[in-house]
Write a protein that holds these residues in place. Structure first.
Motif: not given
Lengths: 229, 197, 468
Positions: A2-3, A112, C97-99, C101-103, C136-138
Motif C-alpha cells: 500500500g503506502a 508502478r 495501483n495499490l497506493d 499517489d500512483s493512481e 500517500n495512502r494505501g
C-alpha cells in the motif's frame, strides 16, 4: 503493501533487483559463516535505512531462533528427527538473506515504479501488465478469504469435499467478475496507449545506488568465479 | 471475430488467476517446508490444489502464451519475495515453455492440451526444493559433524540424487493432472451452467 | 459534443436488445442524469460514450456515437480515454495501483506525459479538489467515499472534457455522497460535460441540466431540471425512482418503542476488529417483530458488531442471551443468519432450487415454490445461481434466509445498488421475516430505514445508542 514507507535512504528499483539476484546466487556457493553473517548485517542496515526496521528485526529473530535450534535443540533430539530438522534449519538459514533482499524490494517499491523499471529493462508489456495485476490482486484476495470463511461458517457446511467445492467456486467466480470489471476500468484509463509510458517519480541512479551496484556485481563475480574454479 | 493475440482483458484475467494460483500454492508452502520429504512433494500438492484455477483460466483465455505467463509470474513473484531462489524462475520458465510447446502441439482449445499443460506447469514448482540438491554438500557436512549414522547419510544422498529429481518432477506432473481433473469436475457442475466459460 | 445516433446494442449471448434506437445529443458543459429501473440500459449507455462499446463489450452494435464529430468506432480505446474519463460503480475494482499517489498519476503516465508536468498537474488537482487527506495512502485502507473521490480525482488529473459515472454512490455512506457531490459541483463549474447513471437522486437535484429516463432500452422521457423537479411524489414512485430529497427522519411511521419483554438480550458486548476494540460494552434488547437499523458512518464497526452477534467473530467480553439461554459465539452461528453485501459468496448450489436443499432441515417443495413465486424467481428455479442478476441473487439469499430455521436475520447493506422497486421488495421481505424473527439491517439507506425499520441503533466511537 500500500503506502510506501519513507526511509532515510532510497534506492533505485534496479539496484534492489540486482541486489536480490546477487544475494540469491551467492548463498549457493558460500560456505563461510562470517560472509553469511556480514551479508545479513548489510541487508538489515539497508532495510532499516529504507524504513522497514520491523522486517530487519524479524530477520534477526529468525536467524537467532534457527541458530538456537541448530546448536541447542538438535543435539538433544533423536537422530532421525534431528537430521530432518537439520535440513530445514540449514536451508532456512541459508535462504534468509534471500528473503530479506526480497522484502526490501517488495515493501519499498510501488507497483508502478516496478512496472516502469521493468519497462525500462525492455520487458514486454504482455508480461508487465499481468504481473502487476497479480501483485495488485493479493490484498483483494485476503478480503475475499474473509468473506468466504464467513459464508462457510454461516451455512454450517459438512464434509471436506463440499467445503472445498464451496471455497473454490465462489473464489473463481468472483475472480472472473473482478477480472472483467478491472479490465474495463484500466482500458478506460488508457492502458493500451502505445506511447512509451512515463513515471512521475524521479528515478535515477544516485551515488548510493552506484555503490550498491558495484558491490552486487562484485559479489556476483566472486560467486561465479568460485563456481567454476 | 476471435483475435489470437492477448488483449488487455486476457492479460488481466491471467494476472488475477495467477494471483490465486500463487496464493493457494503459498498456503501449503510454509507447513510443507517443515520436513524435507513433504517439501519434495510440495510441487505435487500445488498441482492438485491449483490445477482447477489454471483449467478455468485456459478455458477463458485459450490463446498462445497463457501458460507461459502464469509460469513466469509465479516464478518471478516467488523469486521476488525471497522464499525461493533464482532456481524457481528457471524451473518455471522451463515448465512454461514446455507447456506452451505441448499446447501448441495439442491445440489451444482442447481439454487434452489443458490437462497436459496443467501437469507440466505444476512441475515448475520443483525450483523451490531444488536448492536441496544444490546444498547437498552443506547438509552432508553438517550431519557428519553431528556424528550421525553413516547409513542415514547414505539414505539421504539417495533421496537427493539425479534420478530422484526426475522422479519428483514426474510426481508433480501427476499432481497437476489430478488437479486438472478436479477442475474438469467443477466445470461440469458449475461453470458451464453459470456461463463463466 | 456527444452525438448518439440511432444506436442499438445487444450483449453477446443475449437475444434481447439492451438498448434500442437511442438518439441523444449532448452539448458541452451539460450535466445529464441517466435514470430508470435496474436493467433499463443506463450502464450500457455509459459504455457507449466511454467506448467500452463497441471496443470492449462484445455484442451486436448498430448506429453510431460521435465524440466531437468522430465516430467512436474509428477511435482507439486510449484515444477515447483521453477525452472521456470513467468512474465505475465498484470502487474495489477500478484501481490499478495499490497506493493513491500512483493512481493519481496513472492516466497521465499512460499518455506518456512529461514527469515534471505530471507532478505539477497532480499537485494542482489535489489542491483544487481538496483531497490532501488522500495522499500517500494505501488504496485498500480508504473508505468507500474516499475511494470514489480518488477515482474522480485520478480521472480529473488526465483532464478529459467528458466524465461518465456509473452509479458512483452505490457503495458509500452519506458523508461519502456529500464528498462526491462537492466534487461534481467543481467539475460542473469548470465546464466539464458530465453523464451520470444513478439510482440515488437526491444529491444530484441541484446539479442536473437534463434527466434522461430510460425504460427497457428506450429513452422514454427527457426532462429539464425544472420539469424533473416538478414530478410529483406519486409519479416518481410510479416511475420507480428513488427519493428526490434527503429523507427527513421526523416522518418515520414504523417507529416502535423498546420492547417490554425481551427475547434477545445483549449485555456489555465488546467486539474487536484486528485486536482493536470497535464496540464497547454494547447493551440492548430486542423482541420478535423488531426490525432494527444499525447505522453509523463507514468504518465505525457496524459490520464487526453484527459479525460478532452472528458468532463469526468471538466477543471480547459480554454475553448474548436468547430465550433465557446464553449462547457462545459458535452456538450463535446456528441462531443467526447474515445476508452479506456480496451475496455471491453465499450461494453454493448447482441450481436455484437446490440452494434450499443445503439448509440443515428439509423444506417442503410447496414452501419453496411459494417463496420463489413471491420473489419473482420461480421461472429461474433450474438455473445456476451465478447466472442471475445481482438483484435476483440477493432475493434468492433472502428466500434462503426466510426458509432457514434461524431466529435472527442480519442484512449487510441490502439496498446499496437497488432501484426503488427492488428496495420496496427488500423492505416487504424484511417485514415478512420480522413476523417471527428479529431482523437487523446494517444500512446507510435512509429511505429503507423509513420504509421498514422499527428501531434505529447508531454506532459512533464504539458506543451504541438507540435513536428516538
Amino acid at each position: 503493501m500500500g503506502a510506501i514507507p519513507k526511509g532515510v535512504i532510497s534506492l533505485d528499483p534496479r539496484t534492489k533487483m540486482l541486489l536480490l539476484i546477487a544475494v540469491s546466487s551467492f548463498i549457493f556457493t558460500n560456505t563461510s559463516y562470517l560472509a553469511e553473517a556480514s551479508i545479513l548485517v548489510v541487508l538489515m542496515l539497508i532495510a532499516v535505512g529504507l524504513g522497514i526496521p520491523k522486517t530487519a528485526l524479524k530477520g534477526i529473530i529468525i536467524y537467532i531462533t534457527l541458530s538456537a535450534v541448530k546448536y541447542g535443540l538438535l543435539p538433544i533430539l533423536p537422530n532421525m528427527i534431528a537430521a530432518n530438522f537439520n535440513i530445514v534449519a540449514v536451508t532456512f538459514r541459508k535462504l534468509l538473506p534471500c528473503f530479506l533482499a526480497g522484502e526490501i524490494l517488495v515493501q519499498t517499491t510501488s507497483i508502478r515504479l516496478l512496472m516502469f523499471t521493468l519497462q525500462k529493462l525492455h520487458i514486454p508489456q504482455t508480461l508487465i501488465i499481468p504481473l502487476t495485476i497479480t501483485v495488485r490482486y493479493f490484498p483483494a484476495l485476503s478480503e475475499e478469504r474473509q468473506a468466504i470463511s464467513n459464508a462457510m461458517k454461516m451455512r454450517d457446511v459438512k464434509g471436506i469435499a463440499k467445503k472445498l467445492e464451496y471455497i473454490y467456486v465462489p473464489l473463481m467466480i468472483t475472480a472472473s467478475n473482478t477480472a472483467d470489471e478491472l479490465s474495463q476500468a484500466i482500458t478506460a484509463r488508457g492502458i493500451d496507449n502505445p506511447v512509451p509510458k512515463t513515471c512521475a517519480i524521479d528515478i535515477r541512479l544516485r551515488s548510493l545506488d552506484i555503490f550498491m551496484i558495484v558491490a552486487s556485481i562484485s559479489l556476483l563475480g566472486w560467486t561465479i568465479t568460485k563456481m567454476f574454479l | 471475430m476471435e483475435e489470437k493475440s492477448l488483449k488487455v482483458k486476457d492479460l488481466v484475467n491471467i494476472g488475477v488467476f495467477s494471483a490465486i494460483y500463487m496464493i493457494l500454492s503459498f498456503i501449503f508452502m510454509v507447513p510443507s517446508m517443515a520436513s524435507p520429504i513433504i517439501w519434495l512433494l510440495w510441487p505435487a500438492i500445488c498441482g492438485v490444489v491449483c490445477g482447477s484455477i489454471y483449467m478455468l483460466l485456459v478455458a477463458k483465455v485459450p490463446k498462445k502464451g497463457t501458460a507461459l505467463l502464469v509460469a513466469l509470474i509465479n516464478g518471478i513473484i516467488y523469486f521476488a519475495i525471497g522464499e525461493c531462489t533464482w532456481t524457481i524462475i528457471l524451473s518455471f520458465a522451463i515448465a512454461g515453455i514446455v507447456a506452451e510447446i505441448a499446447r501448441g502441439a495439442l491445440g489451444y482449445q482442447t481439454t487434452k492440451s489443458a490437462l497436459v499443460s496443467c501437469g507440466i506447469l505444476a512441475s515448475g514448482f520443483m525450483g523451490s526444493p531444488l536448492p536441496m540438491w544444490l546444498f547437498q554438500n552443506s547438509y552432508v557436512d553438517s550431519i557428519i559433524k553431528m556424528g550421525m549414522d553413516p547409513t542415514y547419510v547414505a539414505n539421504m544422498q539417495k533421496m537427493i540424487s539425479v534420478g530422484s529429481l526426475f522422479g519428483f518432477i514426474a510426481v508433480a506432473f501427476v499432481g497437476g493432472l489430478i488437479g486438472g481433473f478436479i477442475g474438469k469436475v467443477l466445470f461440469k457442475k458449475h461453470f458451464e451452467k453459470a456461463g463463466i466459460i | 459534443m456527444i452525438q448518439i445516433d440511432d444506436v442499438s446494442f445487444a450483449y453477446k449471448q443475449q437475444k434481447k436488445e439492451q438498448l434500442s434506437h437511442i438518439t441523444l445529443a449532448i452539448q458541452p458543459g451539460e450535466f445529464i442524469l441517466l435514470c430508470g429501473k435496474s436493467g433499463c440500459g443506463k450502464t450500457t449507455m455509459t459504455k457507449l460514450i466511454n467506448g467500452l462499446i463497441p471496443h470492449f463489450a462484445e455484442g451486436k452494435y448498430n448506429g453510431k456515437v460521435l465524440l466531437s464529430q468522430q465516430d467512436t468506432r474509428n477511435l482507439k480505446t486510449y484515444q477515447i480515454a483521453e477525452r472521456v474519463g470513467s468512474i465505475f460503480q465498484n470502487p474495489k475494482t477500478q484501481f490499478f495501483n495499490l497506493d493513491t499517489d500512483s493512481e493519481l498519476a496513472f492516466g497521465l503516465e499512460n499518455m506518456g506525459t512529461d514527469p515534471v508536468k505530471i507532478r505539477t498537474r497532480v499537485s494542482k488537482v489535489v489542491q483544487e479538489l481538496e483531497i490532501e487527506g488522500l495522499l500517500n495512502r494505501g488504496v485498500f485502507e480508504l473508505s468507500g467515499g474516499e475511494k470514489q473521490s480518488l477515482a474522480v480525482a485520478s480521472v480529473y488529473a488526465a483532464d478529459p472534457q467528458i466524465y461518465v459515472f456509473d452509479e458512483p454512490s452505490a457503495n458509500i455512506d452519506e458523508q461519502g455522497i456529500e464528498r462526491i457531490r462537492q466534487i461534481l459541483f467543481k467539475l460542473k463549474k469548470r465546464g466539464k460535460t458530465i453523464l451520470i447513471a444513478e439510482h440515488r437522486l437526491y444529491y444530484l437535484m441541484d446539479l442536473l441540466d437534463q434527466a434522461v429516463y430510460l425504460k427497457d432500452g428506450n429513452i422514454e422521457f427527457v426532462y429539464s431540471n425544472k420539469e424533473f423537479k416538478n414530478i410529483s411524489d406519486t409519479q416518481r414512485r410510479e416511475l420507480g425512482l428513488r427519493t428526490f430529497y434527503p429523507i427527513d427522519m421526523a416522518v418515520w411511521q414504523n417507529k416502535k418503542p423498546k420492547p417490554s419483554e425481551a427475547l434477545l438480550t445483549i449485555a456489555n458486548l465488546t467486539c474487536c476488529y484486528r485486536n482493536e476494540p470497535v464496540v464497547h460494552r454494547a447493551t440492548f434488547s430486542a423482541a420478535k417483530g423488531d426490525v432494527i437499523a444499525v447505522t453509523g458512518t463507514n468504518g465505525t464497526g457496524k459490520s464487526t458488531f453484527m459479525r460478532c452477534l452472528c458468532g463469526l467473530i468471538k466477543e471480547s467480553g459480554g454475553t448474548v442471551t436468547y430465550q433465557n439461554k446464553t449462547y457462545n459465539h459458535k452456538q450463535r452461528r446456528s441462531l443467526c443468519y447474515m445476508i452479506m453485501q456480496d451475496v455471491v459468496h453465499q450461494l453454493f448450489a448447482e441450481s436455484v432450487k437446490q440452494e434450499f436443499q443445503l439448509l440443515n432441515h428439509t423444506v417442503p417443495d410447496d414452501k419453496i415454490t411459494e417463496i420463489l413465486t413471491e420473489l419473482d424467481l420461480k421461472p429461474l428455479m433450474d438455473k445456476h445461481p451465478m447466472t442471475l442478476s445481482g438483484g435476483q441473487m440477493q432475493r434468492l439469499a433472502i428466500a434462503v434466509a426466510f426458509l432457514s430455521d434461524r431466529d435472527i436475520i442480519v442484512f449487510d447493506e441490502p439496498t446499496s445498488g437497488l432501484d426503488y422497486t427492488n428496495m420496496l421488495v427488500v423492505s416487504r421481505m424484511v417485514k415478512k421475516l420480522a413476523e417471527n424473527k428479529i431482523v437487523f439491517i446494517i444500512t446507510h439507506d435512509k429511505e429503507l430505514v423509513q420504509e421498514s425499520c422499527s428501531r434505529i441503533l447508531r454506532l459512533a466511537d464504539g458506543e451504541i445508542t438507540e435513536v428516538n
